[in-house]
Design a protein around this motif. Structure first.
Motif, mmCIF file in Angstrom:
data_model
loop_
_atom_site.group_PDB
_atom_site.id
_atom_site.type_symbol
_atom_site.label_atom_id
_atom_site.label_comp_id
_atom_site.label_asym_id
_atom_site.label_seq_id
_atom_site.Cartn_x
_atom_site.Cartn_y
_atom_site.Cartn_z
ATOM 1 N N ALA A 125 0.819 -1.213 0.000
ATOM 2 C CA ALA A 125 0.000 0.000 0.000
ATOM 3 C C ALA A 125 0.856 1.268 0.000
ATOM 4 O O ALA A 125 0.782 2.070 -0.934
ATOM 5 C CB ALA A 125 -0.943 0.000 1.195
ATOM 6 N N LEU A 126 1.668 1.456 1.031
ATOM 7 C CA LEU A 126 2.469 2.676 1.094
ATOM 8 C C LEU A 126 3.335 2.836 -0.145
ATOM 9 O O LEU A 126 3.431 3.924 -0.718
ATOM 10 C CB LEU A 126 3.341 2.682 2.354
ATOM 11 C CG LEU A 126 4.138 3.966 2.583
ATOM 12 C CD1 LEU A 126 3.210 5.145 2.873
ATOM 13 C CD2 LEU A 126 5.149 3.791 3.711
ATOM 14 N N VAL A 127 3.953 1.747 -0.598
ATOM 15 C CA VAL A 127 4.858 1.825 -1.749
ATOM 16 C C VAL A 127 4.120 2.072 -3.054
ATOM 17 O O VAL A 127 4.744 2.412 -4.066
ATOM 18 C CB VAL A 127 5.725 0.557 -1.861
ATOM 19 C CG1 VAL A 127 6.619 0.411 -0.648
ATOM 20 C CG2 VAL A 127 4.879 -0.690 -2.083
ATOM 21 N N PRO A 130 1.861 7.747 -4.485
ATOM 22 C CA PRO A 130 2.797 8.848 -4.722
ATOM 23 C C PRO A 130 3.018 9.645 -3.440
ATOM 24 O O PRO A 130 2.211 9.607 -2.510
ATOM 25 C CB PRO A 130 2.096 9.686 -5.792
ATOM 26 C CG PRO A 130 0.647 9.349 -5.663
ATOM 27 C CD PRO A 130 0.587 7.925 -5.209
ATOM 28 N N GLU A 131 4.112 10.363 -3.403
ATOM 29 C CA GLU A 131 4.539 11.053 -2.179
ATOM 30 C C GLU A 131 3.452 11.959 -1.611
ATOM 31 O O GLU A 131 3.261 12.040 -0.396
ATOM 32 C CB GLU A 131 5.806 11.863 -2.468
ATOM 33 C CG GLU A 131 6.433 12.492 -1.252
ATOM 34 C CD GLU A 131 7.766 13.126 -1.565
ATOM 35 O OE1 GLU A 131 8.420 13.597 -0.611
ATOM 36 O OE2 GLU A 131 8.159 13.166 -2.752
ATOM 37 N N ARG A 132 2.704 12.631 -2.481
ATOM 38 C CA ARG A 132 1.704 13.595 -2.020
ATOM 39 C C ARG A 132 0.562 12.930 -1.242
ATOM 40 O O ARG A 132 -0.169 13.603 -0.507
ATOM 41 C CB ARG A 132 1.127 14.373 -3.203
ATOM 42 C CG ARG A 132 0.254 13.533 -4.132
ATOM 43 C CD ARG A 132 -0.276 14.313 -5.313
ATOM 44 N NE ARG A 132 -1.183 13.520 -6.134
ATOM 45 C CZ ARG A 132 -0.806 12.649 -7.046
ATOM 46 N NH1 ARG A 132 0.484 12.452 -7.264
ATOM 47 N NH2 ARG A 132 -1.710 11.965 -7.743
ATOM 48 N N MET A 133 0.406 11.609 -1.387
ATOM 49 C CA MET A 133 -0.706 10.914 -0.748
ATOM 50 C C MET A 133 -0.289 10.131 0.486
ATOM 51 O O MET A 133 -1.140 9.652 1.238
ATOM 52 C CB MET A 133 -1.363 9.956 -1.741
ATOM 53 C CG MET A 133 -1.993 10.640 -2.930
ATOM 54 S SD MET A 133 -2.896 9.458 -3.946
ATOM 55 C CE MET A 133 -4.230 9.031 -2.836
ATOM 56 N N ARG A 134 1.004 9.990 0.724
ATOM 57 C CA ARG A 134 1.445 9.056 1.767
ATOM 58 C C ARG A 134 1.105 9.542 3.166
ATOM 59 O O ARG A 134 0.747 8.737 4.026
ATOM 60 C CB ARG A 134 2.943 8.788 1.623
ATOM 61 C CG ARG A 134 3.281 7.989 0.382
ATOM 62 C CD ARG A 134 4.774 7.794 0.217
ATOM 63 N NE ARG A 134 5.103 7.613 -1.188
ATOM 64 C CZ ARG A 134 6.230 7.986 -1.752
ATOM 65 N NH1 ARG A 134 7.176 8.589 -1.028
ATOM 66 N NH2 ARG A 134 6.433 7.796 -3.039
ATOM 67 N N GLY A 135 1.213 10.835 3.413
ATOM 68 C CA GLY A 135 0.868 11.349 4.728
ATOM 69 C C GLY A 135 -0.603 11.128 5.048
ATOM 70 O O GLY A 135 -0.962 10.740 6.170
ATOM 71 N N THR A 138 -1.031 7.251 5.729
ATOM 72 C CA THR A 138 -0.521 6.731 6.993
ATOM 73 C C THR A 138 -1.374 7.201 8.168
ATOM 74 O O THR A 138 -1.602 6.435 9.112
ATOM 75 C CB THR A 138 0.947 7.116 7.194
ATOM 76 O OG1 THR A 138 1.102 8.542 7.075
ATOM 77 C CG2 THR A 138 1.829 6.442 6.145
ATOM 78 N N ALA A 139 -1.863 8.430 8.102
ATOM 79 C CA ALA A 139 -2.759 8.910 9.160
ATOM 80 C C ALA A 139 -4.073 8.133 9.132
ATOM 81 O O ALA A 139 -4.628 7.774 10.183
ATOM 82 C CB ALA A 139 -3.012 10.402 8.994
ATOM 83 N N HIS A 140 -4.581 7.872 7.933
ATOM 84 C CA HIS A 140 -5.834 7.131 7.785
ATOM 85 C C HIS A 140 -5.674 5.700 8.300
ATOM 86 O O HIS A 140 -6.546 5.180 9.018
ATOM 87 C CB HIS A 140 -6.243 7.125 6.317
ATOM 88 C CG HIS A 140 -7.540 6.450 6.020
ATOM 89 N ND1 HIS A 140 -8.737 6.838 6.579
ATOM 90 C CD2 HIS A 140 -7.833 5.389 5.210
ATOM 91 C CE1 HIS A 140 -9.718 6.062 6.140
ATOM 92 N NE2 HIS A 140 -9.190 5.176 5.309
ATOM 93 N N ALA A 176 9.203 9.917 9.452
ATOM 94 C CA ALA A 176 8.364 11.117 9.386
ATOM 95 C C ALA A 176 6.879 10.767 9.446
ATOM 96 O O ALA A 176 6.085 11.492 10.054
ATOM 97 C CB ALA A 176 8.670 11.886 8.104
ATOM 98 N N HIS A 177 6.504 9.645 8.846
ATOM 99 C CA HIS A 177 5.092 9.264 8.807
ATOM 100 C C HIS A 177 4.629 8.552 10.080
ATOM 101 O O HIS A 177 3.474 8.697 10.471
ATOM 102 C CB HIS A 177 4.820 8.344 7.617
ATOM 103 C CG HIS A 177 4.886 9.032 6.287
ATOM 104 N ND1 HIS A 177 4.219 10.207 6.022
ATOM 105 C CD2 HIS A 177 5.543 8.700 5.133
ATOM 106 C CE1 HIS A 177 4.450 10.576 4.772
ATOM 107 N NE2 HIS A 177 5.247 9.683 4.218
ATOM 108 N N TYR A 178 5.522 7.778 10.694
ATOM 109 C CA TYR A 178 5.065 6.849 11.728
ATOM 110 C C TYR A 178 5.580 7.123 13.140
ATOM 111 O O TYR A 178 5.011 6.591 14.103
ATOM 112 C CB TYR A 178 5.450 5.415 11.335
ATOM 113 C CG TYR A 178 4.754 4.904 10.110
ATOM 114 C CD1 TYR A 178 3.442 4.453 10.173
ATOM 115 C CD2 TYR A 178 5.400 4.864 8.881
ATOM 116 C CE1 TYR A 178 2.792 3.969 9.047
ATOM 117 C CE2 TYR A 178 4.766 4.383 7.740
ATOM 118 C CZ TYR A 178 3.461 3.930 7.829
ATOM 119 O OH TYR A 178 2.817 3.466 6.704
ATOM 120 N N ALA A 179 6.630 7.910 13.280
ATOM 121 C CA ALA A 179 7.260 8.039 14.598
ATOM 122 C C ALA A 179 6.340 8.660 15.641
ATOM 123 O O ALA A 179 6.527 8.442 16.840
ATOM 124 C CB ALA A 179 8.557 8.842 14.488
ATOM 125 N N GLY A 180 5.337 9.419 15.222
ATOM 126 C CA GLY A 180 4.424 10.020 16.177
ATOM 127 C C GLY A 180 3.538 9.012 16.883
ATOM 128 O O GLY A 180 3.115 9.227 18.029
#
Length: 211
Positions: A125-127, A130-135, A138-140, A176-180
């Motif tokens: 999924a993540l891979v 495109p970059e603009r959609m990954r944030g 991952t939040a979703h 950046a996406h998951y550390a929080g």
């Protein structure tokens, strides 16, 4: 996510990304998720992966989300299961014993529709995004799964020599996406046999454990 791109790939049978066996990284590292015997594992953008069969054979319950209804139908045909099909808002829910797959846009899936999950395996999924959609994704996913433990598979290669999907995702971007929400551990990193479309590439599996 370009829906037309992925629909065309499935309609034309251009699915070189589909592996004819369960993912070896799932097989090797699944125990790290500590899923109980009756656990339910979520596979986002699952295609018609044989990871579903592998999990079911071991007594786990499986939930998936997949854009292509062609792929979803083929999952149940392979399992020899006549699914119950229900329209649930903007998605179709295909369900059978211990397995259900939501056909449609994963962003239309909500926590109440998905129900509780014990763990997540994201190999595709993540891979694929495109970059603009990954944030957003991952939040979703963290919301959908209530930040359940996760195995995440990523690739890295020279972006100047190849354009995804699958996209190159660095350790910095994973953090950046998951550390929080998660403690992040690298379980394995190796050169991908044959590279990525002929370009040298590494494959990494990450363990994400909720904080």
């Amino acid at each position: 996510m370009d829906h037309d791109f992925w629909h065309e790939r499935w309609e034309s049978g251009r699915i070189g990304f589909h592996a004819g066996r369960p993912n070896p990284l799932l097989v090797d590292h699944f125990p790290k998720l500590n899923v109980p015997a009756d656990g339910r594992v979520f596979l986002p953008l699952c295609g018609k992966t044989l990871d579903i069969d592998w999990l079911l054979e071991r007594g786990y319950r499986v939930a998936g989300a997949e854009l292509s209804e062609i792929a979803v139908r083929e999952v149940f045909e392979r399992l020899g299961v006549a699914p119950e099909i229900e329209q649930t808002r903007d998605l179709k829910r295909y369900s059978g014993p211990s397995v259900e797959v939501f056909a449609g846009d994963i962003f239309a899936l909500t926590p109440d529709l998905l129900g509780s999950v014990t763990a997540v395996f994201d190999r595709a999924a993540l891979v694929a995004l495109p970059e603009r959609m990954r944030g957003r994704y991952t939040a979703h996913l963290a919301s959908l799964s209530r930040a359940a433990p996760q195995l995440l598979v990523c690739f890295e290669y020279d972006r100047d020599t190849l354009e995804g999907p699958p996209f190159s995702i660095s350790a910095t971007e994973v953090a950046a996406h998951y550390a929080g929400d998660y403690e992040i551990s690298q379980l394995d990193r190796h050169m991908l046999e044959g590279g990525m479309k002929g370009v040298p590439a590494t494959e990494t599996v990450w363990l994400l454990e909720p904080r």
